[in-house]
Motif scaffolding. Structure first.
Motif, short mmCIF file in Angstrom:
data_model
loop_
_atom_site.label_atom_id
_atom_site.label_comp_id
_atom_site.label_asym_id
_atom_site.label_seq_id
_atom_site.Cartn_x
_atom_site.Cartn_y
_atom_site.Cartn_z
N PRO A 225 0.83 -1.21 0.00
CA PRO A 225 0.00 0.00 0.00
C PRO A 225 0.86 1.26 0.00
O PRO A 225 1.91 1.32 0.64
CB PRO A 225 -0.81 -0.12 1.29
CG PRO A 225 -0.04 -1.08 2.15
CD PRO A 225 0.62 -2.02 1.22
N ALA A 226 0.39 2.28 -0.73
CA ALA A 226 1.17 3.50 -0.90
C ALA A 226 1.32 4.29 0.39
O ALA A 226 2.30 5.03 0.55
CB ALA A 226 0.51 4.39 -1.97
N ASN A 227 0.38 4.15 1.29
CA ASN A 227 0.45 4.88 2.57
C ASN A 227 -0.38 4.16 3.62
O ASN A 227 -1.04 3.14 3.32
CB ASN A 227 -0.01 6.34 2.39
CG ASN A 227 -1.39 6.44 1.74
OD1 ASN A 227 -2.31 5.70 2.09
ND2 ASN A 227 -1.52 7.35 0.78
N THR A 228 -0.37 4.67 4.84
CA THR A 228 -1.06 3.98 5.93
C THR A 228 -2.58 4.03 5.76
O THR A 228 -3.28 3.14 6.23
CB THR A 228 -0.68 4.58 7.29
OG1 THR A 228 -0.98 5.99 7.30
CG2 THR A 228 0.81 4.39 7.57
N ARG A 282 16.25 5.09 13.36
CA ARG A 282 15.18 6.07 13.52
C ARG A 282 13.83 5.36 13.62
O ARG A 282 13.70 4.19 13.30
CB ARG A 282 15.16 7.02 12.31
CG ARG A 282 16.27 8.04 12.28
CD ARG A 282 16.20 8.87 11.01
NE ARG A 282 14.89 9.50 10.82
CZ ARG A 282 14.53 10.13 9.70
NH1 ARG A 282 15.38 10.21 8.68
NH2 ARG A 282 13.33 10.67 9.60
N GLU A 283 12.83 6.14 14.06
CA GLU A 283 11.48 5.58 14.18
C GLU A 283 10.89 5.33 12.80
O GLU A 283 11.08 6.12 11.87
CB GLU A 283 10.58 6.54 14.95
CG GLU A 283 9.17 5.99 15.18
CD GLU A 283 8.28 6.93 15.96
OE1 GLU A 283 7.54 7.70 15.31
OE2 GLU A 283 8.32 6.90 17.20
N VAL A 284 10.16 4.23 12.67
CA VAL A 284 9.40 3.91 11.45
C VAL A 284 8.04 3.37 11.88
O VAL A 284 7.85 2.99 13.04
CB VAL A 284 10.12 2.85 10.57
CG1 VAL A 284 11.38 3.42 9.96
CG2 VAL A 284 10.42 1.58 11.37
N LEU A 285 7.11 3.34 10.94
CA LEU A 285 5.85 2.64 11.16
C LEU A 285 5.95 1.28 10.50
O LEU A 285 6.36 1.17 9.34
CB LEU A 285 4.68 3.44 10.58
CG LEU A 285 4.42 4.81 11.22
CD1 LEU A 285 3.25 5.51 10.52
CD2 LEU A 285 4.14 4.68 12.72
N VAL A 286 5.59 0.24 11.24
CA VAL A 286 5.75 -1.14 10.78
C VAL A 286 4.38 -1.70 10.43
O VAL A 286 3.49 -1.79 11.29
CB VAL A 286 6.41 -2.00 11.88
CG1 VAL A 286 6.64 -3.42 11.37
CG2 VAL A 286 7.72 -1.37 12.35
N GLY A 287 4.19 -2.06 9.16
CA GLY A 287 2.91 -2.61 8.70
C GLY A 287 2.98 -4.12 8.57
O GLY A 287 3.83 -4.64 7.86
N THR A 359 3.81 7.71 4.21
CA THR A 359 3.95 7.06 2.92
C THR A 359 4.88 5.86 3.02
O THR A 359 5.74 5.80 3.90
CB THR A 359 4.50 8.03 1.85
OG1 THR A 359 5.74 8.56 2.32
CG2 THR A 359 3.52 9.17 1.60
N ARG A 360 4.71 4.89 2.11
CA ARG A 360 5.51 3.66 2.15
C ARG A 360 6.98 3.96 1.85
O ARG A 360 7.30 4.78 0.98
CB ARG A 360 4.96 2.67 1.13
CG ARG A 360 5.61 1.29 1.20
CD ARG A 360 5.16 0.40 0.06
NE ARG A 360 5.74 0.84 -1.22
CZ ARG A 360 5.03 1.16 -2.29
NH1 ARG A 360 3.71 1.08 -2.26
NH2 ARG A 360 5.62 1.55 -3.41
N LEU A 361 7.86 3.25 2.55
CA LEU A 361 9.29 3.30 2.26
C LEU A 361 9.63 2.17 1.30
O LEU A 361 9.27 1.02 1.54
CB LEU A 361 10.11 3.14 3.55
CG LEU A 361 9.90 4.22 4.63
CD1 LEU A 361 10.75 3.89 5.86
CD2 LEU A 361 10.21 5.60 4.09
N ASP A 362 10.31 2.47 0.22
CA ASP A 362 10.70 1.46 -0.76
C ASP A 362 12.13 0.98 -0.49
O ASP A 362 12.86 1.56 0.27
CB ASP A 362 10.57 2.02 -2.18
CG ASP A 362 9.11 2.25 -2.54
OD1 ASP A 362 8.28 1.37 -2.25
OD2 ASP A 362 8.81 3.30 -3.13
#
Length: 362
Positions: A225-228, A282-287, A359-362
Motif C-alpha cells: 500500500p502507498a500509505n497507511t 530512527r522511528e518507522v511505522l511497521v505494517g 507514505t511507504r518506504l521502498d
C-alpha cells in the motif's frame, strides 16, 4: 470496448473542491474499481465519466476521444444504478428492449439481443414478469441485461450491490465477474466495499478527499500500500500499523518494536539501501497483515493474548504491540486470554512507512 483516460480531472462546487487532479488510465477490457468511503469523490468521478456532471478541469477520454462536452447519449456508455431504475409498468422483456426500441432497432434484432442477454444472466424464465415480482438480485440482473444489449464501449456500475443482503451480494459479485469474463468489457465500478474491489478489479483506485491515494492491481494495493490510509482501508482485518524503529545494522534490515512482554526484533525486512541508510536507528511505522503472523514457540514476538475470536476457518488473536492493538490471523487453535506466547512474523511481507508523511518506504 475502449480505453479510458482520466487526465488531471478536477471538480469544484463553488469554493469546495471535491476532485483534485485525478489521473487514471485503463486499457481496453480492464475492470476499474473506484474504492473509498462516502464523500471521497468516487461517485462524482463516475458521474463525470458518464456526462452527468460537468467537469471543472482536465480531460476524460473514452477510446482516445475527448468527451468533456458530449452529452451522455453520445458517449457510448451504459450505466447500472444502485436503485436499478427499472420501469415498474413494463415487463422484464420490455425493460431490456426499451432503449433499443427508442434507437429504432428492429423487433427481430431486439428479440435476438434480449434472448442472448437473458441466457447469459440466467433469467430466461423471468422475461414476462414485472419488476415488482422480482427479488433484488433479479432486478439487478435486469438492469445489467438492459446495459448489455446496448453493446457500449464502457460499462459504468454505481454501487450496484449495496441494496442487497450479504448472500445476494456474493452471488451477484460472481455474476458480474462472469459478465466481465464473457464480454471482455471495459468496466468502471464504484464501491466502498474493499472485498468487492479485491475480487472484481483488474485495477483499483483507492480514493480519499478527492485524491487517488493508490492506483494499481488489487494485489499491489494489498501487498504494498502507498500509505497507511490505504493499508488500513484495504484488508479485513486491516493491516496492523505499529510504532517501531530501524535497528542500526550492516546486515539484514531489522526492525524493533515493544510488546507487553518485551522487545521484538524482526530481521529480513525488505527495504532499499537508500531508505535503510536514511532511517538507520530512527522511528518507522511497521505494517504487518494479520495473516503474516505465525504461531511459533521460538518466534521473535513475545506477547500476552488479550482477546481470542474464533471465526471457523481461522482464529483472530488480539494483543498489544508498538503502541497499538494488534490482530493476528492464525489457523484454528485453542488458546485462551492471558496466555503468554511467542509469535513468528513473515519478515519478507512487512511494509515500512515514514512516520511523518505516512507514505511507504521502498
Amino acid at each position: 470496448m475502449a480505453t479510458l483516460d482520466i487526465n488531471r480531472v478536477r471538480k469544484s462546487y463553488g469554493s469546495m473542491e471535491v476532485l483534485k487532479e485525478v489521473n487514471i488510465s485503463i486499457e481496453d477490457g480492464e475492470f476499474l474499481v473506484l474504492l473509498g468511503p462516502s464523500g471521497c469523490g468516487k461517485s462524482t468521478l463516475l458521474n463525470i465519466i458518464a456526462g452527468l456532471e460537468d467537469i471543472t478541469g482536465g480531460d476524460v477520454l473514452i477510446g482516445n476521444r475527448v468527451v468533456n462536452d458530449l452529452p451522455p447519449k453520445d458517449r457510448d456508455i451504459a450505466m447500472v444504478f444502485q436503485s436499478y431504475a427499472l420501469y415498474p409498468t413494463m415487463t422484464v422483456r420490455q425493460n431490456i428492449e426499451f432503449g433499443m426500441k427508442i434507437r429504432g432497432i428492429s423487433a427481430e434484432e431486439r428479440a435476438k439481443a434480449t434472448k442472448a442477454a437473458a441466457e447469459m444472466l440466467q433469467m430466461t424464465g423471468l422475461l414476462d414478469r414485472k419488476p415488482s415480482q422480482l427479488s433484488g438480485g433479479q432486478r439487478q440482473r435486469v438492469a445489467m441485461g438492459r446495459a448489455i444489449v446496448r453493446h457500449p464501449e464502457l460499462f459504468l456500475f454505481d454501487e450496484p450491490l449495496s441494496n442487497l443482503d450479504a448472500k445476494l451480494r456474493v452471488d451477484m459479485r460472481t455474476e458480474i465477474k462472469r459478465l466481465h469474463q464473457r464480454l471482455g468489457a471495459t468496466i468502471v465500478y464504484v464501491t466502498h466495499d474493499q472485498i468487492e474491489a479485491m475480487t472484481l478489479a483488474t485495477k483499483v483506485a483507492v480514493m480519499k478527499d478527492g485524491i487517488v491515494q493508490h492506483f494499481g492491481t488489487p494485489q499491489e494495493v494489498y501487498d504494498r500500500p502507498a500509505n497507511t490510509y490505504v493499508a488500513r482501508f484495504v484488508g479485513s482485518p486491516a493491516m496492523n500499523i505499529l510504532r517501531g524503529r530501524l535497528v542500526a545494522s550492516d546486515g539484514p534490515v531489522t526492525v524493533a518494536f515493544e510488546t507487553s512482554d518485551g522487545e521484538a526484533l524482526v530481521s529480513g525486512v525488505p527495504l532499499s539501501p537508500e531508505s535503510a541508510a536514511r532511517f538507520r536507528d530512527r522511528e518507522v511505522l511497521v505494517g504487518i497483515r494479520p495473516e503474516h503472523f505465525t504461531m511459533d514457540t521460538a518466534g521473535a514476538v513475545p506477547l500476552t493474548v488479550d482477546m481470542v475470536e474464533p471465526t471457523g476457518p481461522d482464529t483472530l488473536v488480539v494483543f498489544s504491540a508498538g503502541g497499538a492493538d494488534v490482530v493476528a490471523r492464525l489457523d484454528p487453535l485453542a488458546i485462551s486470554v492471558g496466555t503468554k506466547a511467542r509469535f513468528g512474523v513473515k519478515a519478507e511481507k512487512i511494509v515500512l512507512f515514514d512516520p511523518e508523511t505516512e507514505t511507504r518506504l521502498d
